[in-house]
Design an enzyme around this catalytic site. Structure first.
Site, PDB file in Angstrom:
ATOM      1  N   ASP A 191       0.818  -1.232   0.000  1.00  0.00           N
ATOM      2  CA  ASP A 191       0.000   0.000   0.000  1.00  0.00           C
ATOM      3  C   ASP A 191       0.846   1.275   0.000  1.00  0.00           C
ATOM      4  OD1 ASP A 191       0.856  -0.131   2.598  1.00  0.00           O
ATOM      5  OD2 ASP A 191      -1.112   0.053   3.532  1.00  0.00           O
TER       6      ASP A 191
ATOM      7  N   HIS B  16      -0.393   7.993   9.282  1.00  0.00           N
ATOM      8  CA  HIS B  16      -0.010   6.610   9.620  1.00  0.00           C
ATOM      9  C   HIS B  16       1.502   6.374   9.639  1.00  0.00           C
ATOM     10  CE1 HIS B  16      -4.120   5.296   9.562  1.00  0.00           C
ATOM     11  NE2 HIS B  16      -4.284   5.537   8.274  1.00  0.00           N
TER      12      HIS B  16
ATOM     13  N   GLY C  92       0.080   2.626   5.317  1.00  0.00           N
ATOM     14  CA  GLY C  92      -1.254   3.120   4.952  1.00  0.00           C
ATOM     15  C   GLY C  92      -1.262   4.323   4.029  1.00  0.00           C
TER      16      GLY C  92
ATOM     17  N   ASP D  37     -10.397  11.490  10.862  1.00  0.00           N
ATOM     18  CA  ASP D  37     -10.319  10.562   9.731  1.00  0.00           C
ATOM     19  C   ASP D  37     -11.050   9.269  10.101  1.00  0.00           C
ATOM     20  OD1 ASP D  37      -8.124  10.312   7.231  1.00  0.00           O
ATOM     21  OD2 ASP D  37      -8.611   8.361   8.085  1.00  0.00           O
TER      22      ASP D  37
ATOM     23  N   HIS E 177      -9.826   6.378   9.834  1.00  0.00           N
ATOM     24  CA  HIS E 177      -8.834   5.453  10.394  1.00  0.00           C
ATOM     25  C   HIS E 177      -8.152   6.047  11.623  1.00  0.00           C
ATOM     26  CE1 HIS E 177      -9.256   4.433   6.101  1.00  0.00           C
ATOM     27  NE2 HIS E 177      -9.086   3.187   6.510  1.00  0.00           N
TER      28      HIS E 177
ATOM     29  N   ASP F 222     -12.754  10.381   4.468  1.00  0.00           N
ATOM     30  CA  ASP F 222     -13.197   9.008   4.194  1.00  0.00           C
ATOM     31  C   ASP F 222     -14.325   8.563   5.128  1.00  0.00           C
ATOM     32  OD1 ASP F 222     -11.341   9.119   6.217  1.00  0.00           O
ATOM     33  OD2 ASP F 222     -10.015   7.570   5.424  1.00  0.00           O
TER      34      ASP F 222
ATOM     35  N   TYR G 259     -11.425   9.001  -0.533  1.00  0.00           N
ATOM     36  CA  TYR G 259     -11.120   8.253  -1.757  1.00  0.00           C
ATOM     37  C   TYR G 259     -12.226   8.358  -2.792  1.00  0.00           C
ATOM     38  CZ  TYR G 259      -7.687   7.056   1.608  1.00  0.00           C
ATOM     39  OH  TYR G 259      -6.707   7.185   2.563  1.00  0.00           O
TER      40      TYR G 259
END
Length: 377
Positions: free
Chosen positions: A101, A143, A151, A178, A180, A267, A306
């Site tokens: 990723d 991240h 990430g 976020d 995440h 996101d 995204y």
């Protein structure tokens, strides 16, 4: 869209700083995960003429020395090496998190240095008193670890921004909205009581990065200075704002921050391919307004997002919130206009997915956090 009652930056007349240059947007466009996203965001902000009400500042590129305030020399040197060679199969890359990723594509070091420089430039504007709010929508890559990409994040610009702000501001609050968990930022400051990290995020078995349960509270001197709010799928604006306000009210009273860094990854918004939360920009905007009413030096960063058109909608709306401007529902004609079909409006409608967040569970989490914050002195 919901009207901000008054300019969110009322009480001080300095316009927000907006980090932008054509070169900067062009290099940010190159990230494989979000191609051309930076251009879409800037073009929509420009289409609504919001850039005219902000102080546009061209970002500097972060130096090796600046990046090494957090990242290890070995990691930065390796990133530079593979970036120059476009070597995706270097044997050492795996230990540095490069691959899958975080592919080691050609020019990735220049991209990382540009993003890091954007956030450091924004932080320096706050230190120099040029503004009370500084915006870098292309930042927020939360991240990355000191010696490892993770990430989609090669450089942790949020950490670099916080470290720069620490030159002037004694206590810094990092708030991460976020989808995440902001694991890289939390890890960087887990042992200090000078930076409090607060992250609202999806927490579910197998969901990246797998950390950020409410029992993760920091370590050593930093124990109770990490606040994690684990949330399940389907949450909508009203409940999310209730959680965010409840937590931030307690955090502000306990920690008394002198500056804020706010990561606003999009996101969480309905329509994102992550297909998890069911938010709209209005809900995130209310959280943003809550932070802005403290009238502290505030660094605003982007992050995930995204569904590119919805991310541009979200961050443009939030820029309007910062400026206290109501934006027309109709997307103005501009370069990326066709991406906003079929309705061509700024609003985002939540989908019909169920909300998996039980009220009693949310209350349990809030009570737990409130109890922990009693230890913050």
């Amino acid at each position: 869209m919901e009207m901000p009652e008054e300019p969110a930056n009322s009480g001080h007349s300095l316009p927000p700083v907006y980090i932008y240059s054509p070169e900067y947007v062009s290099i940010c466009d190159s990230l494989v995960k979000v191609p051309k996203r930076a251009s879409m965001v800037h073009s929509l902000i420009e289409a609504y003429a919001l850039h005219k009400q902000m102080r546009i500042v061209k970002p500097k590129v972060a130096s090796m020395e600046e990046m090494a305030t957090f990242h290890t020399d070995a990691y930065l040197q390796h990133l530079q090496k593979v970036s120059q060679e476009g070597d995706e199969d270097h044997p050492d890359s795996i230990e540095y998190g490069l691959g899958y990723d975080c592919p080691a594509t050609e020019g990735i070091f220049d991209y990382a240095a540009a993003i890091g420089g954007g956030t450091i430039t924004a932080a320096q504007c706050l230190i120099d008193g040029k503004c009370k709010v500084a915006i870098n929508w292309s930042g927020g890559w939360h991240h990355a670890k000191k010696d490892e990409a993770s990430g989609f994040c090669y450089l942790n610009d949020a950490v670099l921004g916080i470290l720069r702000l620490r030159r002037k501001f004694d206590r810094i609050l990092y708030v991460d909205l976020d989808l995440h968990h902001g694991d890289g930022v939390e890890d960087a400051f887990s042992f200090t009581s000078k930076v409090m990290t607060v992250s609202l995020h999806k927490f579910s078995p197998g969901f990246f990065p797998g950390t950020g349960d409410m029992s993760d509270v920091g370590l050593g001197k930093g124990r109770y200075y990490s606040v994690n709010v684990p949330i399940q799928d389907g949450i909508q604006d009203e409940k999310y704002y209730h959680i965010c306000e409840s937590v931030l009210k307690e955090v502000y009273q306990a920690f008394n921050p002198k500056a804020v860094v706010l990561q606003l990854g999009a996101d969480t918004i309905a329509g994102d391919p992550m297909c998890s939360f069911n938010m709209t920009p209005v809900g995130i905007g209310k959280c943003l307004k809550y932070v802005l009413q403290w009238q502290l030096a505030t660094l605003i960063l982007g992050g995930g997002g995204y569904n590119l058109a919805n991310t541009a909608r979200c961050w443009t709306y939030l820029t309007g919130v910062i400026l206290g401007k109501t934006l027309s529902s109709e997307i103005p004609d501009h370069e990326f206009f066709t991406a906003y079909g079929p309705d061509y409006v700024l609003e985002i409608t939540p989908s019909c997915r169920p909300d998996r967040n039980e009220p009693h569970r949310i209350q349990q989490i809030l009570n737990y956090i409130k109890g922990n914050l009693k230890h913050v002195v």
